[in-house]
Design a protein around this motif. Structure first.
Motif, PDB file in Angstrom:
ATOM      1  N   ARG A 102       0.870  -1.274  -0.144  1.00  9.45           N
ATOM      2  CA  ARG A 102       0.104  -0.044   0.127  1.00  9.45           C
ATOM      3  C   ARG A 102       0.677   1.241  -0.122  1.00  9.45           C
ATOM      4  N   THR A 103       2.129   1.199   0.767  1.00 10.59           N
ATOM      5  CA  THR A 103       2.699   2.333   0.845  1.00 10.59           C
ATOM      6  C   THR A 103       3.475   2.627  -0.601  1.00 10.59           C
ATOM      7  N   GLY A 104       3.832   1.694  -1.235  1.00 13.42           N
ATOM      8  CA  GLY A 104       4.275   1.744  -2.620  1.00 13.42           C
ATOM      9  C   GLY A 104       3.424   2.348  -3.519  1.00 13.42           C
ATOM     10  N   SER A 105       2.208   2.069  -3.271  1.00 15.88           N
ATOM     11  CA  SER A 105       1.206   2.191  -4.313  1.00 15.88           C
ATOM     12  C   SER A 105       1.196   3.792  -4.352  1.00 15.88           C
ATOM     13  N   ARG A 106       0.873   4.257  -2.945  1.00 13.98           N
ATOM     14  CA  ARG A 106       0.623   5.743  -2.680  1.00 13.98           C
ATOM     15  C   ARG A 106       1.798   6.670  -3.262  1.00 13.98           C
ATOM     16  N   ARG A 107       3.114   6.088  -3.235  1.00 15.67           N
ATOM     17  CA  ARG A 107       4.189   6.749  -3.674  1.00 15.67           C
ATOM     18  C   ARG A 107       3.953   6.870  -5.235  1.00 15.67           C
ATOM     19  N   THR A 108       3.771   5.584  -6.072  1.00 10.96           N
ATOM     20  CA  THR A 108       3.550   5.523  -6.995  1.00 10.96           C
ATOM     21  C   THR A 108       2.283   6.692  -7.840  1.00 10.96           C
ATOM     22  N   ASP A 109       1.329   6.680  -7.172  1.00 14.76           N
ATOM     23  CA  ASP A 109       0.166   7.701  -7.580  1.00 14.76           C
ATOM     24  C   ASP A 109       0.792   9.124  -7.288  1.00 14.76           C
ATOM     25  N   ARG A 110       1.512   9.326  -6.237  1.00 16.58           N
ATOM     26  CA  ARG A 110       2.195  10.990  -6.038  1.00 16.58           C
ATOM     27  C   ARG A 110       3.183  11.150  -7.406  1.00 16.58           C
ATOM     28  N   SER A 111       3.810  10.050  -7.583  1.00 16.87           N
ATOM     29  CA  SER A 111       4.824  10.556  -8.600  1.00 16.87           C
ATOM     30  C   SER A 111       4.202  10.416  -9.945  1.00 16.87           C
ATOM     31  N   LEU A 112       3.103   9.843 -10.311  1.00 20.33           N
ATOM     32  CA  LEU A 112       2.288   9.965 -11.743  1.00 20.33           C
ATOM     33  C   LEU A 112       1.643  11.428 -11.841  1.00 20.33           C
ATOM     34  N   ALA A 113       1.146  11.679 -10.599  1.00 17.08           N
ATOM     35  CA  ALA A 113       0.365  13.142 -10.433  1.00 17.08           C
ATOM     36  C   ALA A 113       1.491  14.295 -10.603  1.00 17.08           C
ATOM     37  N   ARG A 114       2.837  14.054 -10.174  1.00 16.55           N
ATOM     38  CA  ARG A 114       3.820  14.936 -10.354  1.00 16.55           C
ATOM     39  C   ARG A 114       4.281  15.106 -12.001  1.00 16.55           C
ATOM     40  N   ARG A 115       4.223  13.931 -12.425  1.00 17.21           N
ATOM     41  CA  ARG A 115       4.691  13.893 -13.912  1.00 17.21           C
ATOM     42  C   ARG A 115       3.506  14.633 -14.806  1.00 17.21           C
ATOM     43  N   LEU A 116       2.224  14.369 -14.269  1.00 14.25           N
ATOM     44  CA  LEU A 116       1.203  14.923 -15.066  1.00 14.25           C
ATOM     45  C   LEU A 116       1.128  16.396 -14.974  1.00 14.25           C
ATOM     46  N   ARG A 117       1.505  16.952 -13.934  1.00 13.90           N
ATOM     47  CA  ARG A 117       0.944  18.284 -13.449  1.00 13.90           C
ATOM     48  C   ARG A 117       1.781  19.270 -14.597  1.00 13.90           C
ATOM     49  N   LEU A 118       3.144  19.106 -14.752  1.00 20.80           N
ATOM     50  CA  LEU A 118       3.796  19.884 -15.822  1.00 20.80           C
ATOM     51  C   LEU A 118       3.228  19.993 -17.150  1.00 20.80           C
ATOM     52  N   PRO A 119       3.004  18.891 -17.717  1.00 21.25           N
ATOM     53  CA  PRO A 119       2.123  18.946 -19.158  1.00 21.25           C
ATOM     54  C   PRO A 119       0.781  19.834 -19.150  1.00 21.25           C
ATOM     55  N   LEU A 120       0.062  19.606 -17.983  1.00 19.54           N
ATOM     56  CA  LEU A 120      -0.983  20.136 -17.827  1.00 19.54           C
ATOM     57  C   LEU A 120      -1.011  21.594 -17.686  1.00 19.54           C
ATOM     58  N   VAL A 121      -0.091  22.031 -16.823  1.00 17.98           N
ATOM     59  CA  VAL A 121       0.235  23.411 -16.695  1.00 17.98           C
ATOM     60  C   VAL A 121       0.610  24.104 -17.938  1.00 17.98           C
ATOM     61  N   LEU A 122       1.589  23.531 -18.930  1.00 18.94           N
ATOM     62  CA  LEU A 122       2.190  24.032 -20.163  1.00 18.94           C
ATOM     63  C   LEU A 122       0.708  24.098 -21.022  1.00 18.94           C
ATOM     64  N   VAL A 123      -0.038  23.211 -21.011  1.00 15.15           N
ATOM     65  CA  VAL A 123      -1.274  23.203 -22.057  1.00 15.15           C
ATOM     66  C   VAL A 123      -2.039  24.409 -21.648  1.00 15.15           C
ATOM     67  N   VAL A 124      -2.318  24.761 -20.328  1.00 17.14           N
ATOM     68  CA  VAL A 124      -3.130  25.778 -19.795  1.00 17.14           C
ATOM     69  C   VAL A 124      -2.370  27.223 -20.128  1.00 17.14           C
ATOM     70  N   VAL A 125      -1.012  27.086 -19.930  1.00 15.23           N
ATOM     71  CA  VAL A 125      -0.253  28.471 -20.491  1.00 15.23           C
ATOM     72  C   VAL A 125      -0.439  28.674 -22.149  1.00 15.23           C
ATOM     73  N   ALA A 126      -0.227  27.551 -22.814  1.00  8.89           N
ATOM     74  CA  ALA A 126      -0.288  27.705 -24.071  1.00  8.89           C
ATOM     75  C   ALA A 126      -1.744  28.252 -24.588  1.00  8.89           C
ATOM     76  N   LEU A 127      -2.856  27.739 -23.833  1.00 10.29           N
ATOM     77  CA  LEU A 127      -4.106  28.042 -24.319  1.00 10.29           C
ATOM     78  C   LEU A 127      -4.451  29.611 -23.900  1.00 10.29           C
ATOM     79  N   VAL A 128      -3.774  30.348 -22.880  1.00  8.68           N
ATOM     80  CA  VAL A 128      -3.992  31.497 -22.490  1.00  8.68           C
ATOM     81  C   VAL A 128      -3.032  32.228 -23.181  1.00  8.68           C
ATOM     82  N   LEU A 129      -1.812  32.019 -23.832  1.00 13.83           N
ATOM     83  CA  LEU A 129      -1.174  32.819 -24.773  1.00 13.83           C
ATOM     84  C   LEU A 129      -1.855  32.710 -26.052  1.00 13.83           C
ATOM     85  N   ALA A 130      -2.348  31.604 -26.580  1.00 15.02           N
ATOM     86  CA  ALA A 130      -3.089  31.426 -27.885  1.00 15.02           C
ATOM     87  C   ALA A 130      -4.228  32.519 -27.750  1.00 15.02           C
ATOM     88  N   TYR A 131      -5.021  32.563 -26.792  1.00 11.98           N
ATOM     89  CA  TYR A 131      -6.372  33.509 -26.752  1.00 11.98           C
ATOM     90  C   TYR A 131      -5.847  34.794 -26.540  1.00 11.98           C
TER      91      TYR A 131
END
Length: 276
Positions: A27-56
């Motif tokens: 269970r401890t390993g599963s929670r660490r994996t979830d946090r690591s995946l969330a950190r890896r997805l956070r940057l692309p999402l932020v970049l997408v939002v920034v790109a949309l704001v700049l495009a608009y």
């Protein structure tokens, strides 16, 4: 062990089994994996939002540049009217690249002899690019001019007032019939740049009577008032250069004139010092 009467061994409390170390580690390993995946997805999402704001933001910047060009060109050719332009749609960059803007709305206040009047233009098949030297091209144009009732002749001295009466114009003359108001319903038409008023119905004290019945009675008693029941023509305040009225209707806020606009006037390179 002898059990009390009515009880079985399955009714006896059992000791909870301790959790295995393997389960805790899993269970401890599963929670660490979830946090690591969330950190890896956070940057692309932020970049997408920034790109949309700049495009608009870039889209709005380019759209505003084209809108200013169209407003300046049309306003200059309409006697210097202060106008604003609205491009259709929330995202217009693809159309700005080709310059084909489709139908564009231009509106604002124009000065007439009677005072400021609201003007709305619908420009068809507009071609324009931002920050370009090529002229703004318009295939067709229609205008709607709203003239407030208090700008019509006779209202400035309080002799009469106007209001909407469905598809007719109501002319109210205060205190002319036994101290009460005379309300006359009139049909509207245009003759060139003059407004043709044709009385059809007279309303006194809430009673409506045909003009053909009332006019002969008034002719022998009050010829001046009877004369107000005859068809007449009223000069319209001068419209900006290039606008030719086609028809007229009584609206809630004033007379609504539908006019055509000569696109050759808009496209003319010799129309003063107007920007292209």
């Amino acid at each position: 062990m002898r059990l009390p009467w009515g009880m079985s061994r399955t009714d006896l409390p059992t000791k909870a089994r301790p959790r295995s170390r393997t389960s805790v580690r899993s269970r401890t390993g599963s929670r660490r994996t979830d946090r690591s995946l969330a950190r890896r997805l956070r940057l692309p999402l932020v970049l997408v939002v920034v790109a949309l704001v700049l495009a608009y933001g870039a889209d709005r910047f380019l759209a505003a540049a084209v809108e200013r060009r169209v407003s300046a060109m049309v306003g200059c050719r309409l006697d210097g009217a202060e106008l604003t332009t609205s491009l259709p749609g929330p995202f217009v960059t693809p159309r700005l690249l080709t310059g084909d803007l489709g139908t564009v709305t231009v509106q604002g206040a124009v000065d007439t002899a009677a005072g400021p009047t609201h003007l709305q233009l619908s420009l068809r098949d507009v071609h324009a690019r931002p920050f370009s030297d090529e002229p703004v091209d318009v295939a067709g144009a229609e205008a709607t001019v709203t003239m407030p009732y208090d700008q019509l002749p006779g209202t400035e001295a309080g002799q009469q007032r106007f209001e909407n009466a469905g598809d007719q114009l109501a002319v109210i003359r205060p205190g002319v019939v036994l101290g009460g108001d005379l309300r006359v319903l009139m049909d509207l038409a245009l003759a060139g740049e003059e407004l043709v008023l044709t009385p059809t119905t007279v309303e006194v004290a809430g009673q409506q009577l045909p003009v053909d019945l009332v006019a002969p009675i008034l002719a022998g008693r009050d010829p001046e008032l009877a004369g107000q029941l005859e068809p007449r023509q009223v000069a319209l305040p001068g419209l900006p250069s290039g606008l030719v009225p086609d028809n007229v209707a009584a609206g809630p806020d004033g007379l609504t004139l539908h006019a055509s606009l000569d696109t050759n006037e808009l496209a003319s390179a010799t129309a003063g010092d107007c920007p292209a």
